[in-house]
Design a protein around this motif. Structure first.
Motif, PDB file in Angstrom:
ATOM      1  N   ALA A 198     -10.909   3.507  -8.699  1.00 13.22           N
ATOM      2  CA  ALA A 198     -10.912   2.207  -9.364  1.00 13.22           C
ATOM      3  C   ALA A 198     -11.113   1.137  -8.311  1.00 13.22           C
ATOM      4  CB  ALA A 198      -9.608   1.976 -10.124  1.00 13.22           C
ATOM      5  N   ASP A 199     -11.650  -0.002  -8.733  1.00 14.47           N
ATOM      6  CA  ASP A 199     -11.818  -1.136  -7.826  1.00 14.47           C
ATOM      7  C   ASP A 199     -10.536  -1.937  -7.678  1.00 14.47           C
ATOM      8  OD1 ASP A 199     -14.472  -0.479  -7.469  1.00 14.47           O
ATOM      9  OD2 ASP A 199     -15.189  -1.844  -9.033  1.00 14.47           O
ATOM     10  N   GLY A 200      -9.559  -1.680  -8.545  1.00 13.18           N
ATOM     11  CA  GLY A 200      -8.296  -2.389  -8.480  1.00 13.18           C
ATOM     12  C   GLY A 200      -8.294  -3.625  -9.362  1.00 13.18           C
ATOM     13  N   PHE A 201      -7.099  -4.124  -9.659  1.00  8.29           N
ATOM     14  CA  PHE A 201      -6.963  -5.267 -10.558  1.00  8.29           C
ATOM     15  C   PHE A 201      -6.449  -6.517  -9.844  1.00  8.29           C
ATOM     16  CE2 PHE A 201      -3.111  -2.698 -10.758  1.00  8.29           C
ATOM     17  CZ  PHE A 201      -2.101  -3.630 -10.572  1.00  8.29           C
ATOM     18  N   LYS A 202      -6.363  -6.476  -8.512  1.00  5.50           N
ATOM     19  CA  LYS A 202      -5.879  -7.631  -7.758  1.00  5.50           C
ATOM     20  C   LYS A 202      -7.024  -8.287  -6.996  1.00  5.50           C
ATOM     21  CE  LYS A 202      -1.183  -5.836  -7.257  1.00  5.50           C
ATOM     22  NZ  LYS A 202      -0.105  -5.433  -6.333  1.00  5.50           N
ATOM     23  N   ASP A 203      -6.939  -9.607  -6.861  1.00 11.82           N
ATOM     24  CA  ASP A 203      -7.955 -10.386  -6.159  1.00 11.82           C
ATOM     25  C   ASP A 203      -7.503 -10.626  -4.724  1.00 11.82           C
ATOM     26  OD1 ASP A 203      -9.527 -10.673  -8.513  1.00 11.82           O
ATOM     27  OD2 ASP A 203      -8.186 -12.276  -9.188  1.00 11.82           O
ATOM     28  N   PRO A 205      -8.738 -12.124  -0.951  1.00 12.23           N
ATOM     29  CA  PRO A 205      -9.758 -12.841  -0.177  1.00 12.23           C
ATOM     30  C   PRO A 205     -10.394 -11.931   0.865  1.00 12.23           C
ATOM     31  CG  PRO A 205      -7.749 -14.164  -0.366  1.00 12.23           C
ATOM     32  CD  PRO A 205      -7.421 -12.790  -0.873  1.00 12.23           C
ATOM     33  N   ASN A 206     -11.709 -11.790   0.796  1.00  4.51           N
ATOM     34  CA  ASN A 206     -12.469 -10.976   1.761  1.00  4.51           C
ATOM     35  C   ASN A 206     -11.968  -9.538   1.843  1.00  4.51           C
ATOM     36  OD1 ASN A 206     -14.127 -13.098   2.440  1.00  4.51           O
ATOM     37  ND2 ASN A 206     -12.899 -13.722   4.209  1.00  4.51           N
ATOM     38  N   GLY A 207     -11.404  -9.027   0.756  1.00  5.77           N
ATOM     39  CA  GLY A 207     -10.868  -7.664   0.784  1.00  5.77           C
ATOM     40  C   GLY A 207     -10.954  -6.988  -0.574  1.00  5.77           C
ATOM     41  N   ASP A 208     -10.464  -5.771  -0.627  1.00  7.24           N
ATOM     42  CA  ASP A 208     -10.482  -4.962  -1.849  1.00  7.24           C
ATOM     43  C   ASP A 208      -9.063  -4.545  -2.195  1.00  7.24           C
ATOM     44  OD1 ASP A 208     -13.385  -4.881  -2.046  1.00  7.24           O
ATOM     45  OD2 ASP A 208     -13.314  -3.519  -0.322  1.00  7.24           O
ATOM     46  N   SER A 209      -8.887  -4.066  -3.447  1.00  6.64           N
ATOM     47  CA  SER A 209      -7.583  -3.554  -3.862  1.00  6.64           C
ATOM     48  C   SER A 209      -7.711  -2.245  -4.623  1.00  6.64           C
ATOM     49  CB  SER A 209      -6.860  -4.588  -4.746  1.00  6.64           C
ATOM     50  OG  SER A 209      -7.548  -4.785  -5.973  1.00  6.64           O
ATOM     51  N   GLY A 210      -8.825  -1.560  -4.441  1.00 11.44           N
ATOM     52  CA  GLY A 210      -9.052  -0.329  -5.182  1.00 11.44           C
ATOM     53  C   GLY A 210      -8.694   0.915  -4.401  1.00 11.44           C
ATOM     54  N   PHE A 211      -9.160   2.057  -4.895  1.00 10.12           N
ATOM     55  CA  PHE A 211      -8.862   3.337  -4.258  1.00 10.12           C
ATOM     56  C   PHE A 211      -9.894   4.362  -4.700  1.00 10.12           C
ATOM     57  CE2 PHE A 211      -7.088   3.891  -8.438  1.00 10.12           C
ATOM     58  CZ  PHE A 211      -7.276   5.234  -8.729  1.00 10.12           C
ATOM     59  N   VAL A 212      -9.951   5.464  -3.964  1.00  3.29           N
ATOM     60  CA  VAL A 212     -10.708   6.648  -4.370  1.00  3.29           C
ATOM     61  C   VAL A 212      -9.944   7.870  -3.891  1.00  3.29           C
ATOM     62  CG1 VAL A 212     -12.156   6.567  -2.292  1.00  3.29           C
ATOM     63  CG2 VAL A 212     -12.934   7.832  -4.307  1.00  3.29           C
ATOM     64  N   ARG A 213      -9.840   8.856  -4.764  1.00  8.39           N
ATOM     65  CA  ARG A 213      -9.173  10.115  -4.439  1.00  8.39           C
ATOM     66  C   ARG A 213     -10.100  11.278  -4.772  1.00  8.39           C
ATOM     67  NH1 ARG A 213      -2.809  11.274  -5.984  1.00  8.39           N
ATOM     68  NH2 ARG A 213      -1.902  10.158  -4.219  1.00  8.39           N
ATOM     69  N   HIS A 214     -10.053  12.306  -3.934  1.00  7.65           N
ATOM     70  CA  HIS A 214     -10.777  13.552  -4.181  1.00  7.65           C
ATOM     71  C   HIS A 214      -9.792  14.715  -4.138  1.00  7.65           C
ATOM     72  CE1 HIS A 214     -13.882  10.896  -2.300  1.00  7.65           C
ATOM     73  NE2 HIS A 214     -14.617  11.373  -3.290  1.00  7.65           N
ATOM     74  N   ASP A 215      -9.981  15.660  -5.028  1.00  7.05           N
ATOM     75  CA  ASP A 215      -9.176  16.885  -5.034  1.00  7.05           C
ATOM     76  C   ASP A 215     -10.088  18.077  -5.235  1.00  7.05           C
ATOM     77  OD1 ASP A 215      -5.927  17.290  -5.544  1.00  7.05           O
ATOM     78  OD2 ASP A 215      -6.583  15.203  -5.552  1.00  7.05           O
ATOM     79  N   LEU A 216      -9.898  19.105  -4.417  1.00  2.83           N
ATOM     80  CA  LEU A 216     -10.583  20.384  -4.575  1.00  2.83           C
ATOM     81  C   LEU A 216      -9.541  21.483  -4.547  1.00  2.83           C
ATOM     82  CD1 LEU A 216     -13.532  19.865  -2.053  1.00  2.83           C
ATOM     83  CD2 LEU A 216     -13.698  19.794  -4.548  1.00  2.83           C
ATOM     84  N   MET A 217      -9.644  22.415  -5.484  1.00  4.32           N
ATOM     85  CA  MET A 217      -8.666  23.504  -5.544  1.00  4.32           C
ATOM     86  C   MET A 217      -9.352  24.771  -6.022  1.00  4.32           C
ATOM     87  SD  MET A 217      -6.448  25.503  -7.556  1.00  4.32           S
ATOM     88  CE  MET A 217      -6.343  24.732  -9.167  1.00  4.32           C
ATOM     89  N   THR A 218      -8.968  25.898  -5.444  1.00  2.63           N
ATOM     90  CA  THR A 218      -9.456  27.174  -5.919  1.00  2.63           C
ATOM     91  C   THR A 218      -8.334  28.203  -5.869  1.00  2.63           C
ATOM     92  OG1 THR A 218     -11.172  28.885  -5.666  1.00  2.63           O
ATOM     93  CG2 THR A 218     -10.269  27.944  -3.653  1.00  2.63           C
ATOM     94  N   LYS A 219      -8.352  29.109  -6.820  1.00  5.50           N
ATOM     95  CA  LYS A 219      -7.423  30.237  -6.852  1.00  5.50           C
ATOM     96  C   LYS A 219      -8.219  31.515  -7.084  1.00  5.50           C
ATOM     97  CE  LYS A 219      -3.492  27.754  -8.925  1.00  5.50           C
ATOM     98  NZ  LYS A 219      -2.608  27.677 -10.117  1.00  5.50           N
ATOM     99  N   ALA A 261      -3.056 -11.977  -7.818  1.00  7.07           N
ATOM    100  CA  ALA A 261      -3.626 -12.347  -6.517  1.00  7.07           C
ATOM    101  C   ALA A 261      -2.952 -11.545  -5.409  1.00  7.07           C
ATOM    102  CB  ALA A 261      -3.431 -13.847  -6.276  1.00  7.07           C
ATOM    103  N   ARG A 262      -3.629 -11.511  -4.260  1.00  6.09           N
ATOM    104  CA  ARG A 262      -3.036 -11.029  -3.020  1.00  6.09           C
ATOM    105  C   ARG A 262      -3.374 -12.012  -1.922  1.00  6.09           C
ATOM    106  NH1 ARG A 262      -4.483  -4.852  -1.841  1.00  6.09           N
ATOM    107  NH2 ARG A 262      -4.783  -5.804   0.220  1.00  6.09           N
TER     108      ARG A 262
END
Length: 714
Positions: A198-203, A205-219, A261-262
Motif C-alpha cells: 500500500a502507499d499508505g494513508f498519511k501525508d 513532506p518529501n516522503g512516503d508512508s506505505g509498505f511492501v511485503r513479500h512472502d515465499l513458502m514451500t512444503k 499528517a506526518r
C-alpha cells in the motif's frame, strides 16, 4: 547451562498434531478445529479459513477482534507490527503472550528479546488458534495470558489444487496471492507466494508512508514407508518488508487539524526486514493411536528501523515531537533544525528441536514432550545527524559509525518440558499436568570495542520453574458444559532484569459452554493474581533511551474480568440464512504496590493505579446474510476509553484514548464453484480515532479503505 534433574526427566514441547491424510505429516496445531473447542477445559477459539476470508482481513488485529479476552493496540493501520495481549497481560509488542506458527515459536527471540518486530504475514495464514487459561500451560515460555498459533498453508490432499487471488483498493493497496500443490502416492508438496503493499494513508513532506511485503513458502512431505507410518515434512519460508513507518506521532493540536499528517522530520523513516525459516518435521505413527512428532527449526530475522529519535537534541517523548510540529507550522525561510536518525539495526536467531509423544491409555490421552531452544538478539546500532530546512529538504550533516549507539548481544538457552493427561471420567473431562522451564539468559556488551575482540561486560541470569495446571469440564447435559481451571503463570526474567525476578502469577477461570441447535454461547470469568509483573523498556513505550532493553519488576498486580462469546443462526428461507455473533470482554487490572518504573506508560505508580492501555470494555457484534451465491456482512467493534499512563479517577485529555466504534463491511459473489468476486471495506463510517500515544505523540487508525478482489480456485 544448569539443568535440574526434574527438567531432564520431564517431557515438553509446543507442538501437537491432528487429523490429516495418512500420506502427509499431520499439521502442527494447538486446537485443530471448532469441534475440538467444545472439549477444551478452558477458553479456546479456532478461526477457520472460511471465517478468515469473510472480511478478507490482512490485519491480524482486526481478526482478533472476534476473540474475547484478547486486546490489540493498532499502530501502523495495516497490522504489520501487532501489539497483542490477553487477559490483562499488557500489549507492548506482543511480548507477554506465546506466539507460534505451526506449533513452533515464531517471535524472533522469544526468551532473550520477546518485544520484537516480526509477525507472520497474516494474509497467507490458513487458520488461527487462540488458547487461554489452564489448557495453555504446555505452550511456553509465557504461560500467563495465552497462546496465539498461526497455521500456514497445508499440503492439499488432492492430486493437484491451488488458488490465485488478486485485489486492489484505495491508497495504492494491492495484494497478489497464489498457491499450488498436490498429493501423490508417497510425496506431496505446496508452493505459495504473496505480495502485499500500500502507499499508505498519511501525508509526509518529501516522503512516503506505505509498505511492501513479500512472502515465499514451500512444503514437501514424504511418506517414508508404504503404510505411511513414517512421515517427513520440510518447510522453507522467506519474507521481506520495506515500510516507511515512524515512531513520530502528532501533537493534540495537529491531530485535531490534520489527523493523517506526518512531520517532515520523519520523512526518511523506513523499516527494512528479512526473515528466513527452516522447519523439518518427522512423525512416527507407532500404532494403537500412539504418535511421536519431532520438529527441528531455525528462524533468522534481520531488521533495521531507520527512524528519527531526536529533534534538536530532544527525544520524541521529551519535546522532540513538539519541536517538529512548531517547525512544520512556523518555519521561516533560511531556518533549519537538526534531526537525529537511529539505525536500530538488529539480527535475531531462534532455533531448537522439540519432540512430543502422544498415546492413549485406556480411554484417556497422555502427552509428553521436550524442547531445547536457543535464541539471540544482536544489536549493532548507530545514529546519523541530518539538517531539515524550511523547504522540508533533509541533508546529511554527520554520518555515524556502526556500533557506536549499541554494541551488545543478548541470548538464551532453554530446556522446557511438559507432561499432560486428559482423563474422561463419566461426565468429567480433566486436564492435569505441569510444565518445566530451565533457562539461562546472557547479555554481553562490548561498548566501544566495535571489532568485539576484547572481553565484553557480561550479565547472566539463570532460572527454573515448575508450573502446575489443572482444568476440568463437566457435562450437565448434551448442550451444557461447565468448566473451571487453575494454572501457574510464568515469564522468565531477561538478562536486562536487574532484580532477576521472574514474572509469576496464579490464574483462575470458571464458566459455562452451551451448544444447542443454532445457538452457541461461552461465558467465562477469569482472575489473575501476580506476585510480580514484568514491564519491558522499549522506545515504543516512550522509555528513557538510556534504559532501552531493561526489564522492570512491577510487583503485585490483580487482573479480573469476564468473557462472553455467542452465535445464533436464523433460517429465513430455504435460500437465505442470517448469522448473528458477538464477543464481549470486561477487564480490571490494578497495581497493588507503589514504585517508579522508568517506563513511560507506567511512570511513578501508586498502589491502586490501573494498568494503562487496558480498556474496561470491548464488544464486537457481527451479522452475516447469505444467499445461494452471495454473502454480505457487517462487523462492529467497540472499545471503551482507556488511559495511556497508570493512574486512577478521571483521565486527563493528554493521557486518554476516547471510546470508539469501528464498522467493517464485506460482500462476495460466487460466479461458480471456482470463482468469486469480493469487496471489503475497513472503517465503513470513516471514523477518525486515536490508537495510541505510546510513541510520544498521537497515532491514528486507518480511515475508510475499500478494496475489491477476484479469487479463483482450481
Amino acid at each position: 547451562m544448569k539443568l535440574s534433574a526434574l527438567s531432564l526427566a520431564v517431557a515438553a514441547v509446543v507442538a501437537t498434531s491432528a487429523q490429516a491424510d495418512s500420506q502427509t505429516v499431520e499439521r502442527l496445531q494447538v486446537i485443530g478445529s471448532k469441534q475440538a473447542v467444545t472439549e477444551t477445559p478452558g477458553s479456546a477459539y479456532y478461526m477457520s479459513e472460511e471465517e478468515l476470508s469473510e472480511f478478507e482481513y490482512t490485519d491480524v488485529m482486526r481478526a482478533l477482534g472476534n476473540v474475547p479476552g484478547v486486546y490489540v493496540l493498532e499502530e501502523d493501520g495495516y497490522g504489520l507490527r501487532p501489539n497483542i495481549g490477553m487477559r490483562g497481560t499488557g500489549v507492548n509488542r506482543s511480548d507477554k503472550i506465546t506466539q507460534m506458527e505451526d506449533g513452533v515459536l515464531s517471535a524472533p527471540a522469544p526468551y532473550s528479546a520477546p518485544a520484537a518486530y516480526y509477525f507472520p504475514t497474516f494474509a497467507r495464514i490458513q487458520a488461527l488458534e487462540v488458547l487461554k487459561g489452564s489448557s495453555s500451560i504446555q505452550y511456553g515460555p509465557r504461560t500467563t495470558g495465552g497462546v496465539l498459533n498461526m497455521v500456514s498453508r497445508q499440503i492439499p490432499n488432492q492430486p493437484f489444487a491451488g488458488m490465485f487471488d488478486l485485489s486492489a483498493g484505495q491508497d495504492g493497496y494491492g495484494k497478489g496471492h497464489v498457491w499450488a500443490g498436490g498429493q501423490g502416492d508417497r510425496v506431496g508438496a505446496v508452493v505459495e507466494a504473496l505480495r502485499y503493499e500500500a502507499d499508505g494513508f498519511k501525508d509526509v513532506p518529501n516522503g512516503d508512508s506505505g509498505f511492501v511485503r513479500h512472502d515465499l513458502m514451500t512444503k514437501v512431505g514424504i511418506a517414508l514407508d508404504e503404510a505411511g507410518n513414517h512421515q517427513f515434512e520440510m518447510k522453507l519460508k522467506y519474507s521481506d518488508e520495506t515500510s516507511d513507518d515512524t515512531y513520530m506521532g502528532l501533537t493534540q493540536g495537529d491531530y485535531a487539524q490534520r489527523p493523517y499528517a506526518r512531520y517532515g522530520a520523519s520523512q526518511l523513516d523506513v523499516m527494512d526486514t528479512e526473515h528466513k525459516q527452516l522447519q523439518a518435521t518427522y512423525q512416527w505413527n507407532i500404532g494403537n493411536g500412539a504418535r511421536l512428532t519431532t520438529v527441528a527449526y531455525r528462524n533468522e530475522f534481520a531488521r533495521n528501523w531507520y527512524k528519527a529519535d531526536q529533534v534538536d537534541g530532544l527525544g520524541l517523548s521529551g519535546g522532540g515531537i513538539e519541536r517538529a510540529s512548531v517547525f512544520d507550522n512556523e518555519a521561516q525561510p533560511g531556518e533549519s533544525i537538526n534531526v537525529r536518525l537511529k539505525n536500530n539495526n538488529r539480527n535475531y536467531i531462534s532455533q531448537g528441536i522439540q519432540t512430543q509423544f502422544d498415546m492413549p491409555w485406556h480411554q484417556h490421552d497422555l502427552s509428553f514432550g521436550l524442547r531445547y531452544h536457543e535464541d539471540s538478539e544482536d544489536r549493532f546500532q548507530w545514529t546519523d545527524m541530518f539538517e531539515l530546512n524550511a523547504n522540508q529538504n533533509m541533508s546529511l550533516a554527520e554520518a555515524g559509525v556502526p556500533g557506536t549507539d549499541a554494541n551488545r548481544k543478548g541470548s538464551a538457552e532453554a530446556l522446557a518440558g511438559f507432561a499432560k493427561g486428559r482423563f474422561y471420567l463419566g461426565g468429567w473431562t480433566i486436564d492435569a499436568g505441569f510444565r518445566v522451564e530451565d533457562i539461562d539468559t546472557y547479555r554481553r556488551d562490548w561498548g566501544t570495542d566495535l571489532a568485539r575482540v576484547g572481553s565484553p561486560a557480561q550479565r547472566v541470569n539463570s532460572t527454573s520453574a515448575v508450573l502446575p495446571s489443572l482444568g476440568a469440564t463437566y457435562s450437565l447435559s448434551d448442550s451444557l458444559i461447565l468448566l473451571a481451571g487453575v494454572q501457574q503463570g510464568f515469564a522468565p526474567a531477561s538478562a536486562g532484569n536487574e532484580g532477576q525476578d521472574n514474572e509469576e502469577s496464579w490464574n483462575y477461570e470458571a464458566g459455562l459452554r452451551y451448544l444447542a441447535g443454532n445457538l452457541m454461547l461461552d461465558a467465562i470469568a477469569f482472575y489473575s493474581d501476580y506476585d510480580n509483573m514484568h514491564g519491558n523498556c522499549t522506545a515504543a513505550q516512550g522509555c528513557d533511551l538510556d534504559n532501552i532493553g531493561a526489564q522492570v519488576n512491577a510487583g503485585e498486580v490483580e487482573v479480573y474480568g469476564a468473557e462472553l462469546l455467542g452465535q445464533y443462526g436464523f433460517e429465513l428461507s430455504p435460500s437465505l440464512r442470517l448469522m448473528i455473533d458477538g464477543a464481549y470482554t470486561y477487564t480490571q487490572a490494578e497495581f497493588q504496590n507503589s514504585f517508579n518504573s522508568n517506563i513511560g506508560i507506567w511512570g511513578n505508580v501508586t498502589a491502586g493505579d490501573s494498568v494503562p492501555y487496558q480498556p474496561d470494555h470491548q464488544l464486537r457484534l457481527g451479522a452475516s446474510l447469505a444467499g445461494n451465491a452471495w454473502q454480505a456482512g457487517l462487523n462492529a467493534r467497540y472499545m471503551s476509553e482507556m488511559r495511556t499512563v497508570a493512574g486512577t479517577g478521571d483521565i486527563a485529555q493528554e493521557d486518554r484514548i476516547a471510546s470508539r466504534v469501528v464498522l467493517d463491511a464485506s460482500a462476495r459473489y460466487h460466479i461458480d464453484d471456482r470463482q468469486q468476486l469480493y469487496v471489503s471495506i475497513d472503517n465503513l463510517l470513516d471514523r477518525t480515532y486515536i490508537t495510541t500515544r505510546m510513541h510520544g505523540g498521537i497515532m491514528v487508525g486507518k480511515p475508510l479503505t475499500a478494496h475489491v478482489g477476484y479469487r479463483y480456485r482450481f
